[in-house]
Write an enzyme that holds these catalytic residues in place. Structure first.
Site, PDB file in Angstrom:
ATOM      1  N   SER A 137     -29.947 -36.616 -17.630  1.00  0.00           N
ATOM      2  CA  SER A 137     -30.458 -36.987 -18.951  1.00  0.00           C
ATOM      3  C   SER A 137     -31.898 -37.452 -18.783  1.00  0.00           C
ATOM      4  O   SER A 137     -32.315 -37.781 -17.663  1.00  0.00           O
ATOM      5  CB  SER A 137     -29.609 -38.130 -19.529  1.00  0.00           C
ATOM      6  OG  SER A 137     -30.262 -38.766 -20.606  1.00  0.00           O
ATOM      7  N   TYR A 151     -25.252 -46.461 -18.578  1.00  0.00           N
ATOM      8  CA  TYR A 151     -25.336 -45.007 -18.760  1.00  0.00           C
ATOM      9  C   TYR A 151     -26.499 -44.440 -17.959  1.00  0.00           C
ATOM     10  O   TYR A 151     -26.344 -43.445 -17.238  1.00  0.00           O
ATOM     11  CB  TYR A 151     -25.495 -44.668 -20.241  1.00  0.00           C
ATOM     12  CG  TYR A 151     -25.784 -43.200 -20.490  1.00  0.00           C
ATOM     13  CD1 TYR A 151     -24.785 -42.244 -20.325  1.00  0.00           C
ATOM     14  CD2 TYR A 151     -27.065 -42.771 -20.856  1.00  0.00           C
ATOM     15  CE1 TYR A 151     -25.048 -40.895 -20.527  1.00  0.00           C
ATOM     16  CE2 TYR A 151     -27.332 -41.428 -21.063  1.00  0.00           C
ATOM     17  CZ  TYR A 151     -26.332 -40.497 -20.896  1.00  0.00           C
ATOM     18  OH  TYR A 151     -26.591 -39.165 -21.095  1.00  0.00           O
TER      19      TYR A 151
END
Length: 279
Positions: A137, A151
């Site tokens: 990401s 995350y």
């Protein structure tokens, strides 16, 4: 006629994973698609066929993953491209999130990826070819989002292990690429893909504002098309010398440039102390 490669895609029932599976089948590739509920894949795409194998897999269970890889080989006779796409977002500050919440995010995003790599590599190593895509990401290289620390940590881990993996497997003719997607118009920011802290602390106002901005304002307004993202992955899979690092999506360069500027700025400001330790 060229025999199309076999792709193994995790997290295939929605988002970028589903877009990729559909695009691959449209282009006559053979696809193994894994999900927690195979019926969702069957409803979306169809039953098992000569080109499609939907599998229900618990990625946190190494033996289940091993069985899925074996079933894939039995069905198609080979594996060529692995896409570790499965994952979810865990929102919450480091103080708020319990050990259970933090570990659960690592179990899927990191250890699930490792389980697939561990069980796919014997086949790729033996055939002396293959390509592993690990989906990270923009949060895998720039983590300055309050409330996204766990995350982002999982995605930093994915990036780090892919860098090492690329070096470990290159002598076998196998490639590895870490993909850093930006904001794609998928359901990643929906309640089914993002978890919020079970015990939120009201004092963390900045984290709550970031959380609501993502869930309320960004969700549904992401600037990138998952189908176009899928096309990029297919294109990269055909390259003889693919990148180890792949930025994916409009806006990702801005995140990268921002991180580089911060690191360079800190390095220059504190350079005298950095070099002061020399003997």
């Amino acid at each position: 006629m060229e025999t199309k490669k076999v792709w193994f895609v995790t997290g295939a029932s929605k988002g970028l994973g589903l877009a990729l599976v559909k695009k691959l089948l449209e282009n006559n590739y053979r696809v193994v698609a894994t999900t927690r509920n195979s019926q969702s894949l069957i409803s979306e795409i169809g039953e098992t066929s000569e080109t499609f194998l939907p599998l229900e897999v618990n990625l946190t269970d190494n033996e289940d993953v091993k069985s899925a890889i074996s079933k894939s080989i039995d069905h198609f006779g080979q594996l060529d491209v692995i896409v570790n796409n499965a994952g979810y977002g865990q929102i919450g500050t480091l103080e708020e999130l319990s050990d259970k919440e933090a570990r659960a995010n690592f179990d899927i995003n990191v250890f699930g990826t490792l389980n697939v790599i561990r069980n796919a590599m014997p086949y790729l190593r033996q055939q002396k070819s293959g390509h592993i895509f690990n989906i990270s990401s923009v949060g895998g290289y720039n983590a300055n989002f309050p409330g996204w620390g766990i995350y982002c940590a999982t995605k930093f881990a994915v990036a780090g292990l892919t860098e090492s993996l690329a070096e470990e497997i290159k002598d076998f003719g196998v490639k590895a690429t870490v993909v850093y997607p930006g904001y794609f118009r998928t359901d990643f920011l929906s309640k089914d893909s993002v978890k919020t802290p079970e015990n939120a602390i009201p004092d963390y106002e900045a984290a709550r504002n970031s959380q609501q901005a993502h869930l309320d304002e960004m969700n549904g307004n992401q600037p990138n098309d998952p189908e176009k993202g899928a096309e990029v992955l297919i294109r990269i899979s055909k390259e003889e010398n693919p990148p180890v690092h792949l930025l994916l999506g409009s806006g990702t360069h801005e995140f990268l440039d921002h991180k580089i500027d911060i690191i360079k700025g800190d390095a220059q400001k504190w350079e005298s102390l950095t070099v002061s330790t020399a003997i």
